[in-house]
Write a protein that holds these residues in place. Structure first.
Motif, PDB file in Angstrom:
ATOM      1  N   SER A  18       0.834  -1.194   0.000  1.00 27.67           N
ATOM      2  CA  SER A  18       0.000   0.000   0.000  1.00 27.67           C
ATOM      3  C   SER A  18       0.873   1.250   0.000  1.00 27.67           C
ATOM      4  CB  SER A  18      -0.940   0.022   1.205  1.00 27.67           C
ATOM      5  OG  SER A  18      -0.243  -0.216   2.406  1.00 27.67           O
ATOM      6  N   PRO A  19       0.557   2.237  -0.847  1.00 29.77           N
ATOM      7  CA  PRO A  19       1.321   3.488  -0.877  1.00 29.77           C
ATOM      8  C   PRO A  19       1.340   4.162   0.487  1.00 29.77           C
ATOM      9  CG  PRO A  19      -0.189   3.353  -2.737  1.00 29.77           C
ATOM     10  CD  PRO A  19      -0.537   2.213  -1.825  1.00 29.77           C
ATOM     11  N   SER A  20       2.349   4.972   0.731  1.00 34.44           N
ATOM     12  CA  SER A  20       2.532   5.558   2.055  1.00 34.44           C
ATOM     13  C   SER A  20       1.360   6.430   2.482  1.00 34.44           C
ATOM     14  CB  SER A  20       3.828   6.369   2.096  1.00 34.44           C
ATOM     15  OG  SER A  20       3.803   7.430   1.151  1.00 34.44           O
ATOM     16  N   GLU A  21       0.646   7.006   1.528  1.00 34.16           N
ATOM     17  CA  GLU A  21      -0.500   7.837   1.920  1.00 34.16           C
ATOM     18  C   GLU A  21      -1.638   7.010   2.515  1.00 34.16           C
ATOM     19  OE1 GLU A  21      -0.649   7.570  -2.700  1.00 34.16           O
ATOM     20  OE2 GLU A  21       0.854   7.828  -1.109  1.00 34.16           O
ATOM     21  N   LEU A  53       7.331   9.431  12.011  1.00 32.80           N
ATOM     22  CA  LEU A  53       5.965   9.649  11.537  1.00 32.80           C
ATOM     23  C   LEU A  53       5.863  10.692  10.438  1.00 32.80           C
ATOM     24  CD1 LEU A  53       4.153   9.557  14.999  1.00 32.80           C
ATOM     25  CD2 LEU A  53       4.593   7.685  13.401  1.00 32.80           C
ATOM     26  N   ARG A  54       6.978  11.115   9.884  1.00 29.34           N
ATOM     27  CA  ARG A  54       6.957  12.128   8.827  1.00 29.34           C
ATOM     28  C   ARG A  54       6.643  11.469   7.479  1.00 29.34           C
ATOM     29  NH1 ARG A  54      11.847  13.349  11.353  1.00 29.34           N
ATOM     30  NH2 ARG A  54      12.994  12.711   9.470  1.00 29.34           N
ATOM     31  N   VAL A  57       9.547  10.063   5.514  1.00 28.88           N
ATOM     32  CA  VAL A  57      10.102   8.828   6.062  1.00 28.88           C
ATOM     33  C   VAL A  57       9.261   7.641   5.598  1.00 28.88           C
ATOM     34  CG1 VAL A  57      10.624   7.552   8.178  1.00 28.88           C
ATOM     35  CG2 VAL A  57      11.104   9.999   8.043  1.00 28.88           C
ATOM     36  N   TRP A  58       7.940   7.786   5.661  1.00 27.46           N
ATOM     37  CA  TRP A  58       7.050   6.715   5.214  1.00 27.46           C
ATOM     38  C   TRP A  58       7.267   6.399   3.738  1.00 27.46           C
ATOM     39  CZ3 TRP A  58       1.629   7.973   7.707  1.00 27.46           C
ATOM     40  CH2 TRP A  58       1.745   7.830   9.095  1.00 27.46           C
ATOM     41  N   GLN A  59       7.405   7.452   2.921  1.00 23.30           N
ATOM     42  CA  GLN A  59       7.587   7.237   1.488  1.00 23.30           C
ATOM     43  C   GLN A  59       8.889   6.494   1.219  1.00 23.30           C
ATOM     44  OE1 GLN A  59       5.561   7.572  -0.948  1.00 23.30           O
ATOM     45  NE2 GLN A  59       6.975   7.108  -2.609  1.00 23.30           N
ATOM     46  N   SER A 305       3.388   3.792  14.378  1.00 21.97           N
ATOM     47  CA  SER A 305       2.385   4.707  14.913  1.00 21.97           C
ATOM     48  C   SER A 305       2.799   5.145  16.311  1.00 21.97           C
ATOM     49  CB  SER A 305       1.028   4.000  14.982  1.00 21.97           C
ATOM     50  OG  SER A 305       1.060   3.010  15.975  1.00 21.97           O
ATOM     51  N   PRO A 306       2.219   6.219  16.853  1.00 18.78           N
ATOM     52  CA  PRO A 306       2.607   6.676  18.182  1.00 18.78           C
ATOM     53  C   PRO A 306       2.470   5.597  19.246  1.00 18.78           C
ATOM     54  CG  PRO A 306       1.296   8.351  17.103  1.00 18.78           C
ATOM     55  CD  PRO A 306       1.251   7.129  16.228  1.00 18.78           C
TER      56      PRO A 306
END
Length: 319
Positions: A18-21, A53-54, A57-59, A305-306
């Protein structure tokens, strides 16, 4: 005689595809899952995990996952095995409460993935269902029944009481641990032997030591099969999730890198509960390919996640 020419390990998490978004939706699904203890862990880990969580970074992590998957697919195509033996776990997809075998082998002539309706899925899974299941017509996958039967006979001699299955009950579908392999790693029409390990459901979850020894026996069974065919063994599953346990993950990775069976066999059972039990698939695969060299290992941490939940995504190649 048959020969194991390749070993592969892959996470099959929805995050992998799944894409980072879409990742915030996975975090929302964790919030709704009482097993993650989300609020408690949010307070404990918020400051530590904030840098993870930026969006950028996810991308970057998503791109790492795609490169790893592409690499695995490329190596499998290059080696071009005649048969794949997929070690995975069933999450009440094929086996329900009437039977949950500790170990099982399917040896019918084909196995079917049934359509999954988008409206029945959590919003976080709708964008990624393509990597797991069909959404319109059933998909039929070829299986190598002769090797499946041979494995069952050999396992009995090896003192493993392995359940057998040749047919699917109505409305039972092949699980995503296996369909992910066929849809993302091995799109070629290569027959498979589905091997099942009960990674989740108590009280008959096998121990890590038993799973490693099962993998060793599986190798002996494959190599004694009277067929001049090349076999790839694929372990399908992730490391710790939904509650990340990095020290456990690091221990597993150290055992794989050093080919130290004593580490893998001694993993604490109380840390293999829930989804983290999928580590057992990797342990069995490691036992089956212990004669091969670990050529490639990639670890990509999850969305973090937090609450500290997420997925540790790992990919490996032995040959």
């Amino acid at each position: 005689m048959a020969k194991i020419v390749l070993g592969v390990g892959s996470s099959h998490s929805p995050q992998v595809s799944s894409p980072s978004e879409v990742w915030p939706l996975h975090a929302q699904r964790d919030r709704e899952n009482p097993d993650t203890q989300y609020e408690q862990r949010e307070l404990q880990y918020a400051n530590v995990l904030a840098p993870q969580l930026r969006p950028e970074v996810w991308q970057r992590k998503y791109e790492q996952c795609q490169m790893a998957i592409d690499h695995l697919q490329s190596v499998i195509a290059q080696v071009s095995p005649d048969v794949i033996v997929v070690i995975g776990d069933d999450q009440e997809e094929l086996f329900w409460d009437e039977v949950k075998p500790a170990f099982a082998v399917y040896w019918g002539d084909e196995i079917v993935d049934l359509p999954h309706r988008l409206e029945d899925l959590h919003p976080s899974l709708r964008p990624v269902i393509w990597a797991w299941h069909t959404t319109d017509e059933p998909v039929r996958y070829r299986t190598e029944s002769n090797l499946g039967k041979h494995i069952l006979l050999c396992m009995t001699e090896e003192r493993f009481d392995v359940a057998q299955s040749r047919t699917q009950l109505r409305d039972r579908s092949l699980g995503h641990a296996y369909t992910f392999v066929k849809r993302r790693l091995v799109p070629q029409d290569i027959p498979m032997v589905p091997v099942f390990i009960n990674c989740f459901f108590q009280p008959n979850q096998p121990t890590p030591a038993r799973c490693y020894e099962f993998g060793q026996a599986l190798r002996r069974a494959i190599e004694s099969w009277d067929a001049d065919l090349r076999v790839a063994v694929i372990g399908s599953g992730g490391l710790s999730h939904f509650k990340l346990d990095e020290s456990l993950d690091e221990l597993v990775i150290r055992g794989l890198q050093s080919k130290d069976a004593s580490i893998l066999k001694a993993l604490p059972r109380d840390r293999l509960e829930g989804a983290s039990g999928e580590i057992l698939n990797w342990i069995a695969a490691a036992g089956a390919v212990e004669h091969l060299q670990l050529e490639y290992l990639e670890y990509v941490s999850g969305y973090r996640s937090p609450a500290g939940t997420g997925v540790g995504m790992t990919f490996a190649i032995w040959r």
